[in-house]
Design an enzyme around this catalytic site. Structure first.
Site, PDB file in Angstrom:
ATOM      1  N   LYS A   1      20.480 -20.801   6.029  1.00  0.00           N
ATOM      2  CA  LYS A   1      21.654 -20.420   5.240  1.00  0.00           C
ATOM      3  C   LYS A   1      22.890 -21.246   5.623  1.00  0.00           C
ATOM      4  O   LYS A   1      23.642 -21.679   4.750  1.00  0.00           O
ATOM      5  CB  LYS A   1      21.909 -18.926   5.443  1.00  0.00           C
TER       6      LYS A   1
ATOM      7  N   ARG B   1      15.431 -23.050  18.035  1.00  0.00           N
ATOM      8  CA  ARG B   1      16.890 -23.185  18.056  1.00  0.00           C
ATOM      9  C   ARG B   1      17.470 -22.666  19.369  1.00  0.00           C
ATOM     10  O   ARG B   1      18.466 -23.187  19.872  1.00  0.00           O
ATOM     11  CB  ARG B   1      17.489 -22.409  16.870  1.00  0.00           C
TER      12      ARG B   1
ATOM     13  N   ARG C   1      22.232 -19.149  22.572  1.00  0.00           N
ATOM     14  CA  ARG C   1      22.351 -17.744  22.181  1.00  0.00           C
ATOM     15  C   ARG C   1      21.172 -16.949  22.732  1.00  0.00           C
ATOM     16  O   ARG C   1      20.008 -17.271  22.442  1.00  0.00           O
ATOM     17  CB  ARG C   1      22.391 -17.611  20.656  1.00  0.00           C
TER      18      ARG C   1
END
Length: 206
Positions: A14, A128, A134
């Protein structure tokens, strides 16, 4: 004015497609997370209200978020349109957004959802996570939970926009440029006219 709602689970691509759409259609990116942080940093009334609630561990109510979006719309009146990121996530939010946009004599043009199966999402996010830093990109259980929350939230909002003939689901697996061209083909079908925009506004007001 062209107003897009782009949805997709974590890892669907996105963010990448949003940037391409913003550049292609000259849109303003409206991320509710960014708006919250900016209003808090600026010390606005809405920002202080949101900070107080967040400090208490409470969710920021829809009317505060809508107020922030209203401010952003007023600050970008010359824009060709907006792309909404992270909002709306519930039917009441979608209804509130429709009412707000009607006040600005515009409406949501269409909602595009990028669909990617869960296994592929887990694979992408774990990859990722090696570079993003993260923690929630590095834990498979957390990733699956995020996808589950997205699916639960989106199903209702998708139905809301489907009832307006504005919802489109696209395969989010493939070459980035191919997916982008598919999104553009959908968006171009919903390019607004002044007459259509006024009609939509009248429908919401009715």
């Amino acid at each position: 004015m062209l107003n897009l709602v782009l949805f997709g689970p974590p890892g669907a691509g996105k963010g990448t497609q949003s940037q391409k759409l913003i550049a292609h259609y000259n849109l303003v990116h409206l991320s509710t997370g960014d708006l919250l942080r900016a209003q808090i940093a600026q010390g606005t009334v809405l920002g202080l209200q949101a900070k107080k609630l967040m400090d208490e561990g409470l969710l920021v109510p829809d009317e505060v978020v809508i107020g922030m979006i209203d401010s952003a719309l007023k600050e970008n009146v010359q824009s060709d349109g907006f792309i909404f990121d992270g909002f709306p996530r519930t039917v009441p939010q979608a209804e509130s957004l429709d009412a707000l946009l009607a006040q600005h004599n515009t409406n949501v043009s269409c909602m595009v959802a990028l669909e990617v199966d869960e296994q592929e999402l887990v694979k992408r996010l774990l990859e990722r996570g090696k570079t993003s830093g993260r923690p929630d990109d590095q834990n498979e259980e957390k990733i699956r939970k995020r996808v589950q929350v997205y699916n639960t939230e989106t199903a209702q909002v998708a139905g809301y926009y489907a009832s307006q003939h504005k919802f489109h689901a696209l395969n989010g697996i493939g070459a980035i440029e191919d997916i982008f061209q598919q999104i553009c083909a959908v968006v171009d079908q919903h390019q607004p006219t002044s007459e259509g925009s006024q009609q939509a506004t009248d429908e919401v007001k009715a």
